[in-house]
Design a protein around this motif. Structure first.
Motif, PDB file in Angstrom:
ATOM      1  N   GLN A 199      62.355  50.854  67.434  1.00  0.00           N
ATOM      2  CA  GLN A 199      61.588  49.752  68.028  1.00  0.00           C
ATOM      3  C   GLN A 199      62.523  48.643  68.501  1.00  0.00           C
ATOM      4  N   THR A 200      63.573  48.371  67.720  1.00  0.00           N
ATOM      5  CA  THR A 200      64.555  47.357  68.140  1.00  0.00           C
ATOM      6  C   THR A 200      65.249  47.794  69.427  1.00  0.00           C
ATOM      7  N   ALA A 201      65.651  49.068  69.494  1.00  0.00           N
ATOM      8  CA  ALA A 201      66.343  49.568  70.688  1.00  0.00           C
ATOM      9  C   ALA A 201      65.448  49.502  71.916  1.00  0.00           C
ATOM     10  N   SER A 202      64.179  49.901  71.776  1.00  0.00           N
ATOM     11  CA  SER A 202      63.282  49.905  72.941  1.00  0.00           C
ATOM     12  C   SER A 202      62.945  48.492  73.405  1.00  0.00           C
ATOM     13  N   SER A 203      62.919  47.520  72.473  1.00  0.00           N
ATOM     14  CA  SER A 203      62.654  46.136  72.897  1.00  0.00           C
ATOM     15  C   SER A 203      63.887  45.502  73.535  1.00  0.00           C
ATOM     16  N   LEU A 204      65.092  45.889  73.073  1.00  0.00           N
ATOM     17  CA  LEU A 204      66.320  45.338  73.657  1.00  0.00           C
ATOM     18  C   LEU A 204      66.598  45.918  75.039  1.00  0.00           C
ATOM     19  N   ALA A 205      66.300  47.188  75.253  1.00  0.00           N
ATOM     20  CA  ALA A 205      66.607  47.847  76.527  1.00  0.00           C
ATOM     21  C   ALA A 205      65.401  48.655  76.993  1.00  0.00           C
ATOM     22  N   PRO A 206      64.395  47.986  77.576  1.00  0.00           N
ATOM     23  CA  PRO A 206      63.214  48.729  78.041  1.00  0.00           C
ATOM     24  C   PRO A 206      63.511  49.687  79.190  1.00  0.00           C
ATOM     25  N   HIS A 207      64.698  49.533  79.849  1.00  0.00           N
ATOM     26  CA  HIS A 207      65.031  50.420  80.967  1.00  0.00           C
ATOM     27  C   HIS A 207      65.576  51.763  80.501  1.00  0.00           C
ATOM     28  N   MET A 208      65.890  51.914  79.195  1.00  0.00           N
ATOM     29  CA  MET A 208      66.392  53.189  78.673  1.00  0.00           C
ATOM     30  C   MET A 208      65.222  54.073  78.253  1.00  0.00           C
ATOM     31  N   TYR A 209      65.344  55.354  78.563  1.00  0.00           N
ATOM     32  CA  TYR A 209      64.246  56.254  78.217  1.00  0.00           C
ATOM     33  C   TYR A 209      64.403  56.848  76.814  1.00  0.00           C
ATOM     34  N   GLU A 210      65.644  56.915  76.294  1.00  0.00           N
ATOM     35  CA  GLU A 210      65.884  57.598  75.020  1.00  0.00           C
ATOM     36  C   GLU A 210      65.114  56.980  73.846  1.00  0.00           C
ATOM     37  N   PRO A 211      65.148  55.638  73.641  1.00  0.00           N
ATOM     38  CA  PRO A 211      64.398  55.092  72.491  1.00  0.00           C
ATOM     39  C   PRO A 211      62.905  55.366  72.574  1.00  0.00           C
ATOM     40  N   HIS A 212      62.338  55.235  73.788  1.00  0.00           N
ATOM     41  CA  HIS A 212      60.898  55.487  73.948  1.00  0.00           C
ATOM     42  C   HIS A 212      60.574  56.945  73.604  1.00  0.00           C
ATOM     43  N   PHE A 213      61.408  57.871  74.084  1.00  0.00           N
ATOM     44  CA  PHE A 213      61.146  59.282  73.820  1.00  0.00           C
ATOM     45  C   PHE A 213      61.277  59.591  72.329  1.00  0.00           C
ATOM     46  N   ASN A 214      62.296  58.994  71.677  1.00  0.00           N
ATOM     47  CA  ASN A 214      62.474  59.233  70.246  1.00  0.00           C
ATOM     48  C   ASN A 214      61.319  58.658  69.432  1.00  0.00           C
ATOM     49  N   VAL A 215      60.816  57.484  69.839  1.00  0.00           N
ATOM     50  CA  VAL A 215      59.631  56.916  69.174  1.00  0.00           C
ATOM     51  C   VAL A 215      58.444  57.858  69.336  1.00  0.00           C
ATOM     52  N   ALA A 216      58.289  58.404  70.556  1.00  0.00           N
ATOM     53  CA  ALA A 216      57.177  59.326  70.804  1.00  0.00           C
ATOM     54  C   ALA A 216      57.287  60.570  69.924  1.00  0.00           C
ATOM     55  N   LEU A 217      58.500  61.143  69.818  1.00  0.00           N
ATOM     56  CA  LEU A 217      58.687  62.332  68.980  1.00  0.00           C
ATOM     57  C   LEU A 217      58.406  62.031  67.511  1.00  0.00           C
ATOM     58  N   LEU A 218      58.939  60.904  67.038  1.00  0.00           N
ATOM     59  CA  LEU A 218      58.772  60.532  65.632  1.00  0.00           C
ATOM     60  C   LEU A 218      57.306  60.291  65.302  1.00  0.00           C
ATOM     61  N   SER A 219      56.616  59.565  66.177  1.00  0.00           N
ATOM     62  CA  SER A 219      55.197  59.277  65.939  1.00  0.00           C
ATOM     63  C   SER A 219      54.366  60.548  65.973  1.00  0.00           C
ATOM     64  N   GLU A 220      54.731  61.477  66.868  1.00  0.00           N
ATOM     65  CA  GLU A 220      53.980  62.734  66.963  1.00  0.00           C
ATOM     66  C   GLU A 220      54.141  63.557  65.678  1.00  0.00           C
ATOM     67  N   LYS A 221      55.347  63.559  65.104  1.00  0.00           N
ATOM     68  CA  LYS A 221      55.568  64.286  63.860  1.00  0.00           C
ATOM     69  C   LYS A 221      54.816  63.658  62.691  1.00  0.00           C
ATOM     70  N   LEU A 222      54.668  62.314  62.742  1.00  0.00           N
ATOM     71  CA  LEU A 222      53.958  61.613  61.662  1.00  0.00           C
ATOM     72  C   LEU A 222      52.449  61.620  61.848  1.00  0.00           C
ATOM     73  N   GLY A 223      51.976  62.145  62.991  1.00  0.00           N
ATOM     74  CA  GLY A 223      50.537  62.225  63.233  1.00  0.00           C
ATOM     75  C   GLY A 223      49.943  61.031  63.940  1.00  0.00           C
ATOM     76  N   ASP A 224      50.771  60.057  64.347  1.00  0.00           N
ATOM     77  CA  ASP A 224      50.263  58.878  65.072  1.00  0.00           C
ATOM     78  C   ASP A 224      50.279  59.207  66.565  1.00  0.00           C
ATOM     79  N   LEU A 225      49.238  59.911  67.011  1.00  0.00           N
ATOM     80  CA  LEU A 225      49.241  60.435  68.382  1.00  0.00           C
ATOM     81  C   LEU A 225      49.115  59.335  69.429  1.00  0.00           C
ATOM     82  N   GLN A 226      48.359  58.274  69.111  1.00  0.00           N
ATOM     83  CA  GLN A 226      48.172  57.205  70.105  1.00  0.00           C
ATOM     84  C   GLN A 226      49.490  56.491  70.398  1.00  0.00           C
TER      85      GLN A 226
END
Length: 469
Positions: free
Chosen positions: A409-436
Motif C-alpha cells: 500500500q505504501t509503494a502504490s501510494s508513493l508511485a501510482p504510475h507503477m503497475y507492480e505494486p497494484h498487481f501484487n496487491v491484487a494477487l495478495l488480496s485474491e489469495k486472502l479472499g478479498d475479491l473486491q
C-alpha cells in the motif's frame, strides 16, 4: 467581422457537436482568443503529455522503468523536461525525485541559479549595480555596454522585467535590425511564460540571421507548447542550414526518446557519435538502450568508453556494476558497486546503489542479503517505492501477510504510475479472499500498464467469480 465571428462559432459548434458538448459563446470566445491554448485531446504521436500514443512502439514498463509522466527512463538526466514533473500537486509533495534535491520544482524561476562571480558578490557598500537607479534608455543607446548590462541583469540578477525593458529600448534604438536583441527579448518572454510572443521574436531573428542557438530556443518554445512534431520539423530545417550540427541532431533524438520512439532516437544518437565521438549524452543513452534491449555486453562497451573518457561518478559505476552482473562478469560486479557507494554524493544516489545491490542478491539467491539491501535503500531514501514493493515480495515469501500488504500500500501510494505494486496487491488480496479489493487494484494495474498479460488474466478470473456470485 461579424460574419467571420459567425463562421468561427459555427465551425466550432459543428466540430464539438459529435461529442454533444454544449458550450456558451463566452467559452468559445475564450478558446479562439487564447493563443496559448492547446488541444485537450492530441492526435496520436503528436504530444509529449500522452506518450502512450506514440507510433514508434516504445518499450513496455515490464522491460524498462517509466517516470510519473509515463515515459521510459532515459540514460541521461536532463533539466527542464517533463520527466520528473508530477502531474498533480499531491504527487509533487509526495514524490519529488528531481536530479539533486528532494524539494519539488515549484516555479519557473526556482530552477535558475545565479551564476555569481567574485567581482559581483554583495559588498558592505550595497549591491554591485543598483538596478532601480539605472536609466535604461541611456544605456540602450550604447550597444556594447547595453549587451553586457543585459547579460548581467538577466543571468546574474535574474530580473526578467528590467532585462526585457532594456532589450526593448535597445532593439528600438537599433531600428529593429539587430537579431541579437530579438533573441534576448524572446528569452525574456519564454521566462515569463509568454510562449507565442517568444515564438514571434525568435522567428523574426531567424529571418535576419541563421543561428544554431535561435533554432534551439525556438524548439524549446514548441516543446513547452506541447508541439513536438513542429519542433522536429524546425530541427530538420536547421540541419539543412547547418549540416552535421551536433546540438540539432541531439535535439531530434531527445524528442523521439520523449515520445517513446526509442529505436529512432537511438539512430539519431548514433548520428551524433558520427559527428562527435565523445558526446557523453549520446553514449549514455545508446548504452542504456542496449541494456534494456537485453544486450548488457554491448552496453558495457559504451559505459567503459565513458570511463576511458574521464567520466568518474556514482551513476557510471552503478551502471557498470549492473552491466557486469547481467553479462555474467561477476568478478567486476561488486567492486563496481563498492566504487559507486564511495562516489555517491547524496542519499538518493546511495539508495539507488543499495537497491541495485538488492537485485544482485536476489539474482544469486541470497534473500537475506537482498532483504538487508532493500532495508538500507529505505534508510537512505524513505520514498523509494520500488524497494517497498520488493520488500513486500520477500515478506510474502516468509508468510508475513500483513507486513506485505502494508508495504505494498505504501509503494502504490508513493508511485501510482507503477503497475507492480497494484498487481501484487491484487494477487495478495485474491489469495486472502478479498475479491473486491483485488479487482480494484487489478484495474489500477491495468490502467498503469494496459498490456500486462497477468493482470488481464487475473481480471478475467475475478469477473468469472463475480458472475458465479
Amino acid at each position: 467581422i461579424q460574419a467571420a465571428w459567425n463562421l468561427k462559432t459555427r465551425a466550432l459548434t459543428e466540430m464539438v457537436y459529435v461529442d454533444e458538448i454544449d458550450m456558451d459563446q463566452e467559452g468559445i470566445a475564450e478558446i479562439i482568443l487564447d493563443e496559448n491554448a492547446i488541444a485537450q485531446v492530441a492526435r496520436p504521436g503528436t504530444s509529449l503529455k500522452l506518450p502512450g500514443t506514440s507510433q514508434g512502439g516504445g518499450p513496455s514498463p515490464a522491460v524498462r522503468p517509466v517516470t510519473q509522466s509515463g515515459r521510459p527512463i532515459t540514460g541521461f538526466v536532463r533539466p527542464s523536461t517533463q520527466s520528473g514533473r508530477p502531474s498533480t500537486m499531491e504527487q509533487a509533495m509526495r514524490t519529488p525525485r528531481t536530479a539533486l534535491t528532494a524539494r519539488p520544482i515549484t516555479s519557473a524561476s526556482g530552477g535558475y541559479v545565479r551564476l555569481g562571480t567574485a567581482s559581483m558578490l554583495t559588498s558592505p557598500d550595497g549591491p554591485f549595480i543598483n538596478l532601480s537607479r539605472l536609466n535604461l534608455s541611456k544605456y540602450a543607446q550604447k550597444p556594447k555596454l547595453a549587451k553586457a548590462l543585459f547579460e548581467y541583469i538577466f543571468h546574474h540578477e535574474n530580473d526578467v522585467k528590467n532585462a526585457l525593458d532594456l532589450a526593448a529600448l535597445a532593439t528600438e534604438h537599433a531600428q529593429f535590425k539587430d537579431w541579437w536583441w530579438k533573441v534576448q527579448i524572446g528569452k525574456c518572454y519564454y521566462r515569463l511564460g509568454l510562449y507565442r510572443e517568444a515564438e514571434k521574436q525568435f522567428k523574426s531573428a531567424l529571418k535576419q540571421q541563421d543561428m544554431v542557438d535561435t533554432f534551439l530556443y525556438l524548439a524549446k518554445v514548441y516543446l513547452r507548447l506541447d508541439q513536438p512534431v513542429t519542433a522536429l520539423n524546425l530541427f530538420k530545417q536547421g540541419l539543412e542550414r547547418f549540416p552535421g550540427e551536433v546540438t540539432l541532431i541531439c535535439g531530434i533524438a531527445r524528442i523521439y526518446e520523449e515520445m517513446n520512439n526509442i529505436s529512432t532516437a537511438a539512430e539519431y544518437y548514433k548520428d551524433v557519435l558520427k559527428q562527435d565521438n565523445t558526446h557523453v549524452e549520446a553514449i549514455a543513452c545508446i548504452g542504456s538502450n542496449h541494456f534494456y534491449s537485453d544486450q548488457p555486453e554491448i552496453a558495457l562497451r559504451f559505459y567503459r568508453r565513458l570511463l576511458q573518457m574521464g567520466v568518474y561518478n556514482c551513476q557510471l559505476f552503478n551502471n557498470l556494476g549492473l552491466c557486469c552482473f547481467y553479462a555474467q562478469q561477476y568478478d567486476m560486479t561488486l567492486s563496481s558497486f563498492e566504487r559507486a557507494l564511495f562516489l555517491a554524493e547524496n542519499e538518493e544516489e546511495t539508495a539507488d546503489v543499495w537497491y541495485n545491490l538488492g537485485h544482485v542478491a536476489v539474482g544469486i539467491g541470497d534473500l537475506n542479503l537482498a532483504y538487508q539491501c532493500f532495508k538500507l535503500t529505505l534508510v537512505n531514501n524513505n520514498d523509494y517505492a520500488e524497494a517497498y514493493n520488493n520488500l513486500a515480495v520477500l515478506e510474502m515469501r516468509k508468510g508475513h501477510t500483513e507486513q506485505a500488504r502494508a508495504l505494498l500500500q505504501t509503494a502504490s501510494s508513493l508511485a501510482p504510475h507503477m503497475y507492480e505494486p497494484h498487481f501484487n496487491v491484487a494477487l495478495l488480496s485474491e489469495k486472502l479472499g478479498d475479491l473486491q479489493r483485488s479487482y480494484t487494484a487489478a484495474q489500477k494495474s491495468e490502467e498503469a500498464f494496459p498490456g500486462h498479460v497477468d493482470t488481464q488474466q487475473l481480471l478475467k478470473q475475478l469477473k468469472e467469480h463475480f458472475a458465479m456470485l
